[in-house]
Motif scaffolding. Sequence first.
Motif, PDB file in Angstrom:
ATOM      1  N   ASP A   9       0.867  -1.187   0.000  1.00  0.00           N
ATOM      2  CA  ASP A   9       0.000   0.000   0.000  1.00  0.00           C
ATOM      3  C   ASP A   9       0.896   1.227   0.000  1.00  0.00           C
ATOM      4  N   ASP A  14      -2.350   3.877   5.933  1.00  0.00           N
ATOM      5  CA  ASP A  14      -3.166   2.694   5.661  1.00  0.00           C
ATOM      6  C   ASP A  14      -2.349   1.415   5.856  1.00  0.00           C
ATOM      7  N   TYR A  17      -1.918   0.759   9.567  1.00  0.00           N
ATOM      8  CA  TYR A  17      -3.157   0.268  10.175  1.00  0.00           C
ATOM      9  C   TYR A  17      -3.379  -1.202   9.823  1.00  0.00           C
ATOM     10  N   ASP A  60      -3.191  -3.053  -2.204  1.00  0.00           N
ATOM     11  CA  ASP A  60      -3.963  -1.867  -2.564  1.00  0.00           C
ATOM     12  C   ASP A  60      -4.116  -1.872  -4.083  1.00  0.00           C
ATOM     13  N   LYS A 108     -11.992   0.411   1.699  1.00  0.00           N
ATOM     14  CA  LYS A 108     -11.555   1.342   2.738  1.00  0.00           C
ATOM     15  C   LYS A 108     -12.699   2.267   3.130  1.00  0.00           C
ATOM     16  N   PRO A 109     -12.770   2.687   4.400  1.00  0.00           N
ATOM     17  CA  PRO A 109     -11.899   2.305   5.519  1.00  0.00           C
ATOM     18  C   PRO A 109     -12.149   0.861   5.949  1.00  0.00           C
TER      19      PRO A 109
END
Length: 233
Positions: A9, A14, A17, A60, A108-109
């Motif tokens: 990503d 992101d 996380y 991603d 996302k989220p």
Amino acid sequence: MPYRIAICDDEPADAAYLKSVVTGWAARRGHIAEVTTFSSAERFLFRWEDDPAWDILLLDVEMGSMDGVTLARTIRRADHAVQIVFVTGYTDYIAEGYDVEALHYLVKPIDEAKLDAVLDRAAHRLHTGERRLELHTGGGLELVPISAIRWLDVHGNYVTVHTRDGDHTIKRSLSDLERELGDGFVRVGRGLIVNLDAVRRITRTTVRLDGGAELKLPRGGCELLNRAVIART
């Protein structure tokens, strides 16, 4: 079971996380997990070319010059067992996920509970899925699903592994490979191993496999193969 998990990503927040959620999932489930983040598809691909043994990829979709779907297509050409999960801010790419056998799309989220559930599915697939044979060829390391192998034969000091997706020639003994393949494969003579699931017709001198390949059998090979096929029925 230990897992190697890559997060790819280009958004640092992101990626961080996702890593925290994946690490938490592993701790809660009692798994050992090596979790590595990559800031671009190119960075992961560079690593993967030398080190292709990954179990789960969180990719991603929208990244720089190479997007997650393009990266997944590259990986899938060599590895059919790795579990691929796409992470995206949009739903426009979902249809493309079918081309690379993606396990899931997460929008996302990311919801922690949803990611936990997807990782549970990935772990289950890996636990119950088929083994892969590691083949060190001149082009690098190939991870070949066992079920994709049709037959193996010897040429001098080399063994050619014939699969539904192509052939791989390596410098290893047939006996070593025979031990790794396990049940479902039968050695016929000194220089041939056949996948019983691929057998379609046996004559006194040949065996025909799915896909049309017809192999010459050594003396006694017909009886040996027939006994092996009958024993599996």
